[in-house]
Write a protein that holds these residues in place. Structure first.
Motif, PDB file in Angstrom:
ATOM      1  N   GLY A 152       0.807  -1.218   0.000  1.00  0.00           N
ATOM      2  CA  GLY A 152       0.000   0.000   0.000  1.00  0.00           C
ATOM      3  C   GLY A 152       0.838   1.264   0.000  1.00  0.00           C
ATOM      4  N   ALA A 153       1.942   1.255   0.756  1.00  0.00           N
ATOM      5  CA  ALA A 153       2.795   2.437   0.814  1.00  0.00           C
ATOM      6  C   ALA A 153       3.476   2.703  -0.518  1.00  0.00           C
ATOM      7  N   THR A 154       3.792   1.630  -1.248  1.00  0.00           N
ATOM      8  CA  THR A 154       4.474   1.784  -2.542  1.00  0.00           C
ATOM      9  C   THR A 154       3.503   2.138  -3.661  1.00  0.00           C
ATOM     10  N   SER A 155       2.352   1.442  -3.685  1.00  0.00           N
ATOM     11  CA  SER A 155       1.403   1.645  -4.785  1.00  0.00           C
ATOM     12  C   SER A 155       0.508   2.852  -4.581  1.00  0.00           C
ATOM     13  N   GLY A 156       0.203   3.156  -3.316  1.00  0.00           N
ATOM     14  CA  GLY A 156      -0.681   4.278  -3.034  1.00  0.00           C
ATOM     15  C   GLY A 156      -2.152   3.970  -3.194  1.00  0.00           C
ATOM     16  N   VAL A 157      -2.488   2.733  -3.515  1.00  0.00           N
ATOM     17  CA  VAL A 157      -3.897   2.372  -3.707  1.00  0.00           C
ATOM     18  C   VAL A 157      -4.307   1.379  -2.628  1.00  0.00           C
ATOM     19  N   PRO A 158      -5.608   1.310  -2.293  1.00  0.00           N
ATOM     20  CA  PRO A 158      -6.069   0.325  -1.309  1.00  0.00           C
ATOM     21  C   PRO A 158      -5.717  -1.085  -1.768  1.00  0.00           C
TER      22      PRO A 158
END
Length: 250
Positions: A152-158
């Motif tokens: 989540g921290a890398t992709s920024g998506v849920p």
């Protein structure tokens, strides 16, 4: 005459009173003698089990103790094998897929033991149940990877929740490394708690069932009776932990 004698007494008294005190010399007695230092331990004493000293590395022992223990380990354990060239791996994989007809996904599934969590049990309850059961079967929890947070921290998506729990029986792990150093790739035991796209929760781990080794023709595939019993106990413990997580009971 009396006055003169009195004057002498006064001078002598003053000399005694005001004279600097002499330091008293202390002579050590036999009881106050410095105790002799403890004799150094022999190599065998260094290598003897001493749990009260806590974890010890072989490299912290004396040179002679290291020499003795390394000689023993050279004859009682297995050395790491040479790496398998990538071309050889590819050729063997092609042969296996031709013989079995399995795809790579199916091979991963073949090597995996899995359980679906009972509906209505929360993700956190699954983890709590497994931790309690692990303690009951004398498995130490040595790690907890919040994999979904990194995603989540890398992709920024849920993202779907995935967490990896690490459990260990260190003594059995050491025995397995003595049998095959490459087994280090599989320790500690890992159980993945994974949320599926439909909201269901799955538990997955490496399949520790080694009963099929009884049919293995290669002599290097044969486990000793003690090590086989240990491996089966690990399998049963991991199964019990997963059963608790899947049912929410312990």
């Amino acid at each position: 005459m009396c006055l003169y004698r009195y004057f002498i007494y006064v001078l002598l008294g003053a000399t005694f009173i005001f004279a600097p005190a002499r330091a008293q010399e202390v002579v050590p007695t036999a009881d106050a003698a410095t105790p002799a230092q403890a004799a150094p331990k022999s190599p065998e004493e260094e290598l003897a089990p001493q749990p009260e000293l806590g974890p010890r590395l072989l490299t912290d022992m004396s040179a002679e103790a290291q020499r003795i223990q390394r000689a023993r380990l050279m004859s009682s354990t297995t050395r790491p094998m040479a790496p398998v060239p990538s071309e050889t791996k590819k050729r063997l994989y092609d042969q296996m897929t031709q013989v079995t007809g399995m795809s790579m996904k199916e091979m991963f599934n073949f090597m995996t033991a899995k359980k679906k969590v009972k509906e209505g049990i929360s993700f956190d309850d699954v983890i709590e149940s497994m931790d309690i059961k692990a303690n009951e079967v004398n498995f130490k929890k040595v790690g907890h990877n919040l994999f979904w947070k990194d995603v989540g921290a890398t992709s920024g998506v849920p993202t779907l929740r995935v967490e990896i729990l690490h459990y260990c029986d260190a003594v059995v792990g050491r025995k397995m490394l003595d049998f095959a150093p490459e087994f280090a790739s599989f320790i500690p035991c890992r159980i993945v708690v994974m949320e599926d796209a439909d909201g269901s929760i799955w538990l997955m781990t490496l399949d520790w069932d080694v009963s099929w080794l009884a049919q293995a023709w290669n002599p290097d595939s044969k486990l000793g009776d003690e090590l086989k019993a240990d491996a089966l106990r690990i399998r049963d413990a991991i199964t019990a932990i997963m059963d608790s997580g899947a049912s929410g009971e312990w």
